[in-house]
Scaffold this motif. Structure first.
Motif, PDB file in Angstrom:
ATOM      1  N   TRP A  10      64.895  30.444  22.949  1.00  0.00           N
ATOM      2  CA  TRP A  10      65.812  29.729  22.079  1.00  0.00           C
ATOM      3  C   TRP A  10      67.012  29.263  22.907  1.00  0.00           C
ATOM      4  N   TYR A  11      67.420  28.016  22.688  1.00  0.00           N
ATOM      5  CA  TYR A  11      68.556  27.442  23.413  1.00  0.00           C
ATOM      6  C   TYR A  11      69.449  26.682  22.451  1.00  0.00           C
ATOM      7  N   THR A  12      70.725  26.635  22.776  1.00  0.00           N
ATOM      8  CA  THR A  12      71.637  25.715  22.106  1.00  0.00           C
ATOM      9  C   THR A  12      72.049  24.686  23.145  1.00  0.00           C
ATOM     10  N   ILE A  13      72.202  23.465  22.699  1.00  0.00           N
ATOM     11  CA  ILE A  13      72.600  22.380  23.592  1.00  0.00           C
ATOM     12  C   ILE A  13      73.809  21.703  22.983  1.00  0.00           C
ATOM     13  N   GLU A  14      74.859  21.560  23.785  1.00  0.00           N
ATOM     14  CA  GLU A  14      76.081  20.893  23.336  1.00  0.00           C
ATOM     15  C   GLU A  14      76.382  19.738  24.277  1.00  0.00           C
ATOM     16  N   VAL A  28      73.864  23.880  28.203  1.00  0.00           N
ATOM     17  CA  VAL A  28      72.671  24.520  27.649  1.00  0.00           C
ATOM     18  C   VAL A  28      72.863  26.020  27.753  1.00  0.00           C
ATOM     19  N   ARG A  29      72.680  26.701  26.630  1.00  0.00           N
ATOM     20  CA  ARG A  29      72.889  28.150  26.590  1.00  0.00           C
ATOM     21  C   ARG A  29      71.616  28.812  26.060  1.00  0.00           C
ATOM     22  N   ASP A  30      71.150  29.816  26.785  1.00  0.00           N
ATOM     23  CA  ASP A  30      69.992  30.591  26.359  1.00  0.00           C
ATOM     24  C   ASP A  30      70.457  31.602  25.321  1.00  0.00           C
ATOM     25  N   VAL A  31      69.975  31.455  24.088  1.00  0.00           N
ATOM     26  CA  VAL A  31      70.359  32.364  23.002  1.00  0.00           C
ATOM     27  C   VAL A  31      69.142  33.153  22.508  1.00  0.00           C
ATOM     28  N   THR A  32      68.171  33.316  23.375  1.00  0.00           N
ATOM     29  CA  THR A  32      66.937  34.014  23.020  1.00  0.00           C
ATOM     30  C   THR A  32      67.211  35.438  22.562  1.00  0.00           C
ATOM     31  N   GLU A  33      68.002  36.182  23.308  1.00  0.00           N
ATOM     32  CA  GLU A  33      68.285  37.572  22.958  1.00  0.00           C
ATOM     33  C   GLU A  33      68.992  37.669  21.607  1.00  0.00           C
ATOM     34  N   GLU A  35      68.733  35.522  19.089  1.00  0.00           N
ATOM     35  CA  GLU A  35      67.746  35.205  18.058  1.00  0.00           C
ATOM     36  C   GLU A  35      66.802  36.379  17.818  1.00  0.00           C
ATOM     37  N   LEU A  36      66.353  37.021  18.890  1.00  0.00           N
ATOM     38  CA  LEU A  36      65.465  38.181  18.753  1.00  0.00           C
ATOM     39  C   LEU A  36      66.174  39.321  18.028  1.00  0.00           C
ATOM     40  N   ALA A  37      67.453  39.520  18.326  1.00  0.00           N
ATOM     41  CA  ALA A  37      68.226  40.574  17.654  1.00  0.00           C
ATOM     42  C   ALA A  37      68.387  40.252  16.170  1.00  0.00           C
ATOM     43  N   GLN A  38      68.625  38.995  15.838  1.00  0.00           N
ATOM     44  CA  GLN A  38      68.757  38.607  14.432  1.00  0.00           C
ATOM     45  C   GLN A  38      67.442  38.788  13.683  1.00  0.00           C
ATOM     46  N   GLN A  39      66.330  38.463  14.332  1.00  0.00           N
ATOM     47  CA  GLN A  39      65.024  38.658  13.707  1.00  0.00           C
ATOM     48  C   GLN A  39      64.748  40.139  13.477  1.00  0.00           C
ATOM     49  N   ALA A  40      65.061  40.967  14.469  1.00  0.00           N
ATOM     50  CA  ALA A  40      64.846  42.411  14.332  1.00  0.00           C
ATOM     51  C   ALA A  40      65.716  42.981  13.216  1.00  0.00           C
ATOM     52  N   LEU A  41      66.943  42.515  13.110  1.00  0.00           N
ATOM     53  CA  LEU A  41      67.839  42.961  12.046  1.00  0.00           C
ATOM     54  C   LEU A  41      67.295  42.571  10.673  1.00  0.00           C
ATOM     55  N   ALA A  42      66.802  41.344  10.543  1.00  0.00           N
ATOM     56  CA  ALA A  42      66.239  40.890   9.273  1.00  0.00           C
ATOM     57  C   ALA A  42      64.995  41.697   8.900  1.00  0.00           C
ATOM     58  N   GLU A  43      64.155  42.000   9.893  1.00  0.00           N
ATOM     59  CA  GLU A  43      62.958  42.797   9.636  1.00  0.00           C
ATOM     60  C   GLU A  43      63.333  44.220   9.205  1.00  0.00           C
ATOM     61  N   GLY A  44      64.336  44.789   9.852  1.00  0.00           N
ATOM     62  CA  GLY A  44      64.794  46.125   9.493  1.00  0.00           C
ATOM     63  C   GLY A  44      65.361  46.160   8.084  1.00  0.00           C
ATOM     64  N   LYS A  45      66.123  45.129   7.730  1.00  0.00           N
ATOM     65  CA  LYS A  45      66.688  45.055   6.376  1.00  0.00           C
ATOM     66  C   LYS A  45      65.577  44.929   5.347  1.00  0.00           C
ATOM     67  N   ALA A  46      64.574  44.110   5.632  1.00  0.00           N
ATOM     68  CA  ALA A  46      63.456  43.951   4.697  1.00  0.00           C
ATOM     69  C   ALA A  46      62.702  45.268   4.529  1.00  0.00           C
ATOM     70  N   ARG A  47      62.521  45.984   5.624  1.00  0.00           N
ATOM     71  CA  ARG A  47      61.835  47.276   5.564  1.00  0.00           C
ATOM     72  C   ARG A  47      62.648  48.273   4.733  1.00  0.00           C
ATOM     73  N   LEU A  48      63.972  48.329   4.949  1.00  0.00           N
ATOM     74  CA  LEU A  48      64.838  49.226   4.182  1.00  0.00           C
ATOM     75  C   LEU A  48      64.812  48.857   2.700  1.00  0.00           C
ATOM     76  N   ASP A  49      64.891  47.571   2.390  1.00  0.00           N
ATOM     77  CA  ASP A  49      64.843  47.131   0.995  1.00  0.00           C
ATOM     78  C   ASP A  49      63.533  47.546   0.332  1.00  0.00           C
ATOM     79  N   ALA A  50      62.422  47.427   1.055  1.00  0.00           N
ATOM     80  CA  ALA A  50      61.124  47.812   0.502  1.00  0.00           C
ATOM     81  C   ALA A  50      61.066  49.312   0.229  1.00  0.00           C
ATOM     82  N   ILE A  51      61.612  50.097   1.140  1.00  0.00           N
ATOM     83  CA  ILE A  51      61.618  51.551   0.957  1.00  0.00           C
ATOM     84  C   ILE A  51      62.465  51.934  -0.248  1.00  0.00           C
TER      85      ILE A  51
END
Length: 72
Positions: A10-14, A28-33, A35-51
């Protein structure tokens, strides 16, 4: 770990025009890490909500001030 070319990056370009010399600058900025952290956070929240929504017992979470911050 995936091979280098099999990963998604994932990159941002200005773009900006410098007034002094009229040159166009591109950053150009690499924002991969991030984005991956945001995805992991969303997955964790979804898992907690399901529990919490499927739990048969009461779940109550308090903060340091003894205020309820989460319950089902």
């Amino acid at each position: 770990m995936l091979p280098l070319l099999a990963r998604v990056y994932w990159y941002t370009i200005e773009f900006g025009l410098l007034r002094e010399d009229g040159q166009l600058r591109c950053y150009v900025r690499d924002v991969t890490e991030r984005e991956l952290a945001q995805q992991a956070l969303a997955e964790g929240k979804a898992r907690l909500d399901a529990i919490i929504t499927s739990a048969l017992d009461a779940i109550i979470t308090l903060d340091a001030g003894q205020r309820i911050v989460l319950f089902n």
